[in-house]
Design a protein around this motif. Structure first.
Motif, PDB file in Angstrom:
ATOM      1  N   ASP A  23       0.845  -1.091  -0.008  1.00 39.43           N
ATOM      2  CA  ASP A  23       0.196  -0.071  -0.059  1.00 39.43           C
ATOM      3  C   ASP A  23       0.811   1.282  -0.160  1.00 39.43           C
ATOM      4  OD1 ASP A  23       0.653   0.367   2.587  1.00 39.43           O
ATOM      5  OD2 ASP A  23      -1.289  -0.248   3.365  1.00 39.43           O
ATOM      6  N   ASP A  57       1.051  -0.438   7.868  1.00 36.90           N
ATOM      7  CA  ASP A  57       0.593   0.330   6.508  1.00 36.90           C
ATOM      8  C   ASP A  57       1.044   1.605   6.142  1.00 36.90           C
ATOM      9  OD1 ASP A  57      -0.986   1.942   8.249  1.00 36.90           O
ATOM     10  OD2 ASP A  57      -2.842   0.388   8.154  1.00 36.90           O
ATOM     11  N   TYR A  77     -16.291  -2.021   8.344  1.00 31.97           N
ATOM     12  CA  TYR A  77     -14.890  -2.742   7.786  1.00 31.97           C
ATOM     13  C   TYR A  77     -14.633  -3.900   8.595  1.00 31.97           C
ATOM     14  CZ  TYR A  77      -9.863  -2.715   6.806  1.00 31.97           C
ATOM     15  OH  TYR A  77      -8.635  -2.830   6.782  1.00 31.97           O
ATOM     16  N   VAL A 100      -8.442   4.939   4.582  1.00 35.96           N
ATOM     17  CA  VAL A 100      -7.920   3.820   3.613  1.00 35.96           C
ATOM     18  C   VAL A 100      -8.848   4.033   2.288  1.00 35.96           C
ATOM     19  CG1 VAL A 100      -8.913   1.704   4.331  1.00 35.96           C
ATOM     20  CG2 VAL A 100      -6.815   1.562   3.048  1.00 35.96           C
ATOM     21  N   MET A 114     -10.705  -6.442   3.900  1.00 34.11           N
ATOM     22  CA  MET A 114     -10.684  -5.605   2.880  1.00 34.11           C
ATOM     23  C   MET A 114      -9.268  -4.952   2.372  1.00 34.11           C
ATOM     24  SD  MET A 114     -14.200  -3.749   3.912  1.00 34.11           S
ATOM     25  CE  MET A 114     -14.372  -2.406   2.815  1.00 34.11           C
ATOM     26  N   GLN A 115      -8.196  -5.295   3.134  1.00 36.47           N
ATOM     27  CA  GLN A 115      -6.862  -4.888   2.903  1.00 36.47           C
ATOM     28  C   GLN A 115      -6.460  -5.591   1.669  1.00 36.47           C
ATOM     29  OE1 GLN A 115      -3.847  -4.058   6.153  1.00 36.47           O
ATOM     30  NE2 GLN A 115      -3.158  -5.926   5.613  1.00 36.47           N
TER      31      GLN A 115
END
Ligand code: ARG
Length: 455
Positions: free
Chosen positions: A24, A80, A314, A110, A318-319
């Motif tokens: 990311d 991240d 969330y 994000v 979903m990462q």
């Protein structure tokens, strides 16, 4: 970042499965843009002081330049890009950095970063598609009246023009362009300020951050804002359809460049040789375009599968959205550029195309249409008579125009010598002037229309 609650650090395996910084970091610029907009808004809303916001905004630029110049030290322990940037900001500006995360969460952060990244990609694909379409229109204009066989079932069907075949792809890529643009309009709502999932009690100004980041408006439901990845799926769906078109075209180039077809010659710049067979010139770029499409379809299915059945809001699942999209975007851009290059450089072999256009009884339909038009025969009867003529030609080992008038009249006595006019491939394509037809005059109109659209 959450030391207050925790007594022990994570296991090494936990760190490995949890960290997303390895990929990311590609959203660093978007993350910093989002944070700068957030900082400015916090000050405007009176939530932080102007001087703190100014320090944050300046410090974030410093962090960005460190990342861009490659001197930034990414830390897996910091998970991240969001926490890497914030931690470095703390080192650069000190205490004010601790106020940046007021009224937001990594969840809306994000979602915002990723939307900004996908939006940039939609714009990049938009440009690449237009470039490819321009290359196809040029090919179409150059060969608007070159004849080639049109196929159904990959069997010779009717003659068409080279330009018409090129313009068929322009139409397909034009719809792909439309899908990309539709997706951009639909996705352009800003998640920032949805916070973790419920919004925030701070008097934030979501209109302001939305505007700053080029969104049309803030997203209207905080739960949706942090849970939504359909913008990424729409990108992947549009990318998949476009990729499917690219793979069909790639397949045609592979076939057309073979010694058996010789319809096109690909340039040396877009071909490779063989280490053992000196005569070989392989269409590797076309083959790789054809193959890369699998990854793009795969990304679409993978992210659909990640998202299906996820409860709101969330979840860390979903990462897993980003690598799929990054890989699909990279490969789509590469495939579009390679196709543009191949199309620009390739030369159509006019003689081979024309020779092939006349073979395989390609003007049989023209002959049947003549029987309908001139002898007023019902089409079904004309089909039957033509079939008999094709069988006769096949038996003699010749093409339809090679039959004599006497041969023709032995099948149907009313046939006159005029019939030979419609058996030529040029007459055949020239006669198909219906809107959207293959006649050179129609092809030139369509090429001009697209040129105007593409500017
Ligand atoms: N790296 C995370 C992702 O890509 C950021 C969001 C983390 N949020 C959380 N609640 N742990 O999804």
């Amino acid at each position: 970042m959450w030391g207050g609650r925790f007594a022990a650090g994570p296991d090494a395996i936990m760190e490995a499965i949890n960290a997303s910084i390895g990929f990311d970091r590609r959203m660093a610029a978007q993350d910093i843009a989002g944070s700068r907009a957030h900082a400015a808004m916090l000050a405007a809303a009176g939530i932080v002081s102007d001087s703190d916001a100014e320090a944050m905004r300046e410090g974030l630029l410093t962090v960005l330049s460190e990342i861009e110049s490659g001197e930034f030290n990414f830390s897996t322990a910091l998970e991240d890009i969001h926490m890497n940037v914030e931690a470095r900001l703390k080192e650069v500006i000190g205490a004010p950095a601790g106020r940046l995360h007021t009224g937001r969460s990594r969840n809306d952060q994000v979602a915002t970063d990723f939307k900004l990244w996908v939006r940039d990609q939609l714009d990049a694909v938009d440009g690449a598609l237009q470039a490819l379409m321009r290359a196809l229109v040029s090919q179409a204009e150059a060969g608007a009246d070159w004849v080639m066989p049109g196929f159904t079932h990959l069997q010779t069907a009717q003659p068409v023009t080279w330009g018409h075949h090129m313009m068929a792809y322009v139409e397909m890529f034009g719809r792909d362009l439309g899908r990309v643009r539709d997706a951009r309009v639909r996705m352009n709502e800003c998640p920032l300020g949805a916070a973790a999932l419920a919004g925030t009690s701070f008097p934030i100004d979501r209109e302001m951050t939305a505007r700053d980041l080029g969104f049309d408006r803030p997203s209207a439901n905080s739960l949706d804002a942090v849970s939504d990845r359909d913008f990424a799926l729409e990108f992947l769906s549009a990318a998949s359809i476009c990729a499917m078109h690219l793979s069909r075209m790639a397949e045609e180039l592979v076939i057309w460049s073979s010694a058996q077809f010789r319809f096109v010659t690909l340039s040396d710049r877009f071909s490779t040789g063989s280490s053992i067979m000196p005569q070989k010139k392989n269409p590797d770029a076309a083959e790789l375009i054809r193959a890369k499409i699998g990854r793009i379809f795969g990304a679409n299915v993978a992210l659909m599968t990640v998202m299906k059945g996820l409860p709101l809001a969330y979840s860390k699942d979903m990462q897993e959205d980003k690598e799929q999209v990054f890989d699909a975007a990279d490969n789509l851009m590469l495939a579009l550029a390679a196709m543009e290059g191949m199309v620009k450089d390739m030369s159509a072999n006019r003689e081979s195309l024309e020779a092939a256009a006349g073979s395989g009884f390609s003007t049989a339909t023209d002959l049947a249409d003549w029987l309908v038009r001139v002898l007023d025969m019902p089409f079904r009867d004309a089909h039957h008579v033509t079939g008999a003529l094709v069988a006769m030609a096949e038996g003699k080992g010749v093409d339809l125009p090679d039959l004599s008038l006497a041969d023709m009249q032995s099948v149907h006595s009313d046939i006159t010598g005029d019939i030979f006019d419609v058996l030529g491939v040029h007459n055949s394509v020239a006669s198909r002037t219906s809107y959207g037809g293959t006649a050179p005059v129609r092809v030139r109109e369509q090429a001009a229309r697209w040129k105007e659209i593409l500017g």
